[in-house]
Design a protein around this motif. Structure first.
Motif, PDB file in Angstrom:
ATOM      1  N   MET A   1       0.827  -1.192   0.000  1.00 27.42           N
ATOM      2  CA  MET A   1       0.000   0.000   0.000  1.00 27.42           C
ATOM      3  C   MET A   1       0.872   1.257   0.000  1.00 27.42           C
ATOM      4  N   ARG A   2       0.427   2.260  -0.721  1.00 29.61           N
ATOM      5  CA  ARG A   2       1.147   3.533  -0.799  1.00 29.61           C
ATOM      6  C   ARG A   2       0.881   4.409   0.416  1.00 29.61           C
ATOM      7  N   GLY A   3      -0.246   4.189   1.073  1.00 29.81           N
ATOM      8  CA  GLY A   3      -0.645   4.995   2.211  1.00 29.81           C
ATOM      9  C   GLY A   3      -2.109   4.750   2.494  1.00 29.81           C
ATOM     10  N   HIS A   4      -2.709   5.645   3.271  1.00 31.36           N
ATOM     11  CA  HIS A   4      -4.098   5.471   3.701  1.00 31.36           C
ATOM     12  C   HIS A   4      -4.873   6.764   3.460  1.00 31.36           C
ATOM     13  N   CYS A   5      -6.110   6.621   3.029  1.00 30.00           N
ATOM     14  CA  CYS A   5      -7.010   7.763   2.818  1.00 30.00           C
ATOM     15  C   CYS A   5      -8.205   7.640   3.758  1.00 30.00           C
ATOM     16  N   ILE A   6      -8.543   8.746   4.404  1.00 27.71           N
ATOM     17  CA  ILE A   6      -9.763   8.799   5.201  1.00 27.71           C
ATOM     18  C   ILE A   6     -10.710   9.753   4.485  1.00 27.71           C
ATOM     19  N   LEU A   7     -11.880   9.245   4.130  1.00 27.07           N
ATOM     20  CA  LEU A   7     -12.840   9.949   3.283  1.00 27.07           C
ATOM     21  C   LEU A   7     -14.071  10.300   4.106  1.00 27.07           C
ATOM     22  N   SER A   8     -14.260  11.585   4.370  1.00 27.50           N
ATOM     23  CA  SER A   8     -15.321  12.045   5.271  1.00 27.50           C
ATOM     24  C   SER A   8     -16.499  12.621   4.505  1.00 27.50           C
ATOM     25  N   HIS A   9     -17.669  12.060   4.778  1.00 22.85           N
ATOM     26  CA  HIS A   9     -18.898  12.519   4.129  1.00 22.85           C
ATOM     27  C   HIS A   9     -19.351  13.858   4.714  1.00 22.85           C
ATOM     28  N   GLY A  10     -20.286  14.481   4.023  1.00 25.75           N
ATOM     29  CA  GLY A  10     -20.833  15.756   4.467  1.00 25.75           C
ATOM     30  C   GLY A  10     -21.997  15.580   5.425  1.00 25.75           C
ATOM     31  N   PHE A  11     -22.568  16.715   5.815  1.00 23.17           N
ATOM     32  CA  PHE A  11     -23.708  16.749   6.727  1.00 23.17           C
ATOM     33  C   PHE A  11     -24.921  16.119   6.050  1.00 23.17           C
ATOM     34  N   GLU A  12     -25.690  15.369   6.825  1.00 19.54           N
ATOM     35  CA  GLU A  12     -26.886  14.676   6.320  1.00 19.54           C
ATOM     36  C   GLU A  12     -26.564  13.782   5.127  1.00 19.54           C
ATOM     37  N   SER A  13     -25.394  13.203   5.148  1.00 26.07           N
ATOM     38  CA  SER A  13     -24.968  12.227   4.151  1.00 26.07           C
ATOM     39  C   SER A  13     -24.532  11.003   4.930  1.00 26.07           C
ATOM     40  N   GLY A  14     -23.729  10.155   4.341  1.00 29.71           N
ATOM     41  CA  GLY A  14     -23.267   8.972   5.054  1.00 29.71           C
ATOM     42  C   GLY A  14     -22.052   8.368   4.393  1.00 29.71           C
ATOM     43  N   PRO A  15     -21.470   7.359   5.009  1.00 29.01           N
ATOM     44  CA  PRO A  15     -20.243   6.772   4.483  1.00 29.01           C
ATOM     45  C   PRO A  15     -20.428   6.043   3.152  1.00 29.01           C
ATOM     46  N   ASP A  16     -21.661   5.767   2.777  1.00 31.72           N
ATOM     47  CA  ASP A  16     -21.914   5.130   1.482  1.00 31.72           C
ATOM     48  C   ASP A  16     -22.356   6.136   0.424  1.00 31.72           C
ATOM     49  N   ALA A  17     -22.170   7.415   0.696  1.00 24.86           N
ATOM     50  CA  ALA A  17     -22.555   8.463  -0.245  1.00 24.86           C
ATOM     51  C   ALA A  17     -21.800   8.294  -1.562  1.00 24.86           C
ATOM     52  N   THR A  18     -22.396   8.758  -2.620  1.00 27.13           N
ATOM     53  CA  THR A  18     -21.868   8.564  -3.967  1.00 27.13           C
ATOM     54  C   THR A  18     -20.446   9.096  -4.121  1.00 27.13           C
ATOM     55  N   LYS A  19     -20.190  10.317  -3.652  1.00 29.25           N
ATOM     56  CA  LYS A  19     -18.860  10.910  -3.870  1.00 29.25           C
ATOM     57  C   LYS A  19     -17.772  10.183  -3.090  1.00 29.25           C
ATOM     58  N   VAL A  20     -17.986   9.916  -1.796  1.00 28.78           N
ATOM     59  CA  VAL A  20     -16.927   9.246  -1.038  1.00 28.78           C
ATOM     60  C   VAL A  20     -16.757   7.796  -1.492  1.00 28.78           C
ATOM     61  N   HIS A  34      -8.118   2.608   2.484  1.00 30.85           N
ATOM     62  CA  HIS A  34      -9.053   3.716   2.740  1.00 30.85           C
ATOM     63  C   HIS A  34     -10.105   3.300   3.745  1.00 30.85           C
ATOM     64  N   GLU A  35     -10.702   4.317   4.353  1.00 33.87           N
ATOM     65  CA  GLU A  35     -11.843   4.111   5.234  1.00 33.87           C
ATOM     66  C   GLU A  35     -12.776   5.298   5.117  1.00 33.87           C
ATOM     67  N   ARG A  36     -14.044   5.032   5.434  1.00 33.61           N
ATOM     68  CA  ARG A  36     -15.081   6.056   5.370  1.00 33.61           C
ATOM     69  C   ARG A  36     -15.808   6.094   6.708  1.00 33.61           C
ATOM     70  N   PRO A  37     -15.361   6.965   7.614  1.00 32.28           N
ATOM     71  CA  PRO A  37     -16.011   7.039   8.925  1.00 32.28           C
ATOM     72  C   PRO A  37     -17.482   7.436   8.802  1.00 32.28           C
ATOM     73  N   ASP A  38     -18.266   6.989   9.750  1.00 29.96           N
ATOM     74  CA  ASP A  38     -19.686   7.321   9.805  1.00 29.96           C
ATOM     75  C   ASP A  38     -19.898   8.376  10.891  1.00 29.96           C
ATOM     76  N   TYR A  39     -20.373   9.545  10.470  1.00 28.74           N
ATOM     77  CA  TYR A  39     -20.647  10.638  11.405  1.00 28.74           C
ATOM     78  C   TYR A  39     -22.143  10.869  11.594  1.00 28.74           C
ATOM     79  N   THR A  40     -22.979  10.001  11.062  1.00 31.42           N
ATOM     80  CA  THR A  40     -24.414  10.269  11.058  1.00 31.42           C
ATOM     81  C   THR A  40     -25.001  10.392  12.463  1.00 31.42           C
ATOM     82  N   ASP A  41     -24.417   9.693  13.439  1.00 30.52           N
ATOM     83  CA  ASP A  41     -24.922   9.828  14.803  1.00 30.52           C
ATOM     84  C   ASP A  41     -24.689  11.238  15.338  1.00 30.52           C
ATOM     85  N   LEU A  42     -23.676  11.910  14.842  1.00 23.58           N
ATOM     86  CA  LEU A  42     -23.368  13.268  15.312  1.00 23.58           C
ATOM     87  C   LEU A  42     -24.210  14.315  14.586  1.00 23.58           C
TER      88      LEU A  42
END
Length: 174
Positions: A1-20, A34-42
């Motif tokens: 692996m070259r490194g790691h990416c953390i991909l954060s969704h926007g407000f009222e979106s989620g980790p499975d959103a189209t862009k992330v 890569h990982e896509r954290p889930d912030y929906t609880d916040l």
């Protein structure tokens, strides 16, 4: 692996959103984990602010980013509120680059958008109804950031492919 990416969704979106999701596919093809954290609880915590618990998002991303940076190169990417928290976290965790989609340069009582002095690539819509394109142009110019302005609104839904291509270009430069 070259490194790691953390991909954060926007407000009222989620980790499975189209862009992330599109960015995750790009990262994987380029050899980055890569990982896509889930912030929906916040987001639901509107009693704190109209955008939920923004600073809890920062803390969550900061913890994930510290752990990832300890293992190797890290890139933070985010859309809208996810872009803002990525910029904030880049100030306290070593990152190789930032990828920001529709970044809010100002957000209520929160500090203005800030970012570490690393390569920054931005995609923003000329017709963004929440964040004026001129504010993003000024912010990008002050940092010599790569900026792609597209004929789109805040969600950038007509430019998911262009956003993915811009992310691929950033990863290739790193």
């Amino acid at each position: 692996m070259r490194g790691h990416c953390i991909l954060s969704h926007g407000f009222e979106s989620g980790p499975d959103a189209t862009k992330v999701t599109a960015l995750a596919e790009v990262a994987g093809r380029a050899g980055w984990s890569h990982e896509r954290p889930d912030y929906t609880d916040l987001d639901a915590k509107r009693e704190i602010s109209e955008l939920g618990d923004v600073f809890a998002r920062v803390e969550r991303l900061q913890a994930l980013a510290r752990a990832a940076a300890a293992r190797g190169p890290l890139v933070l990417a985010g859309s809208s509120l996810g872009a803002w928290i990525s910029g904030q976290v880049s100030l306290s965790v070593p990152v190789r680059g930032l990828f920001l989609m529709a970044p809010p340069t100002r957000m209520g009582d929160a500090p203005p958008l800030q970012a570490a002095d690393v390569p920054v690539s931005i995609v923003h819509g000329w017709h963004d109804e929440l964040i004026p394109a001129t504010a993003v142009v000024d912010w990008a110019a002050a940092r010599n950031a790569t900026l792609l302005l597209v004929d789109d609104a805040h969600r950038l839904s007509d430019h998911v492919g262009a956003s993915a291509d811009a992310f691929a270009a950033l990863l290739a430069r790193l």
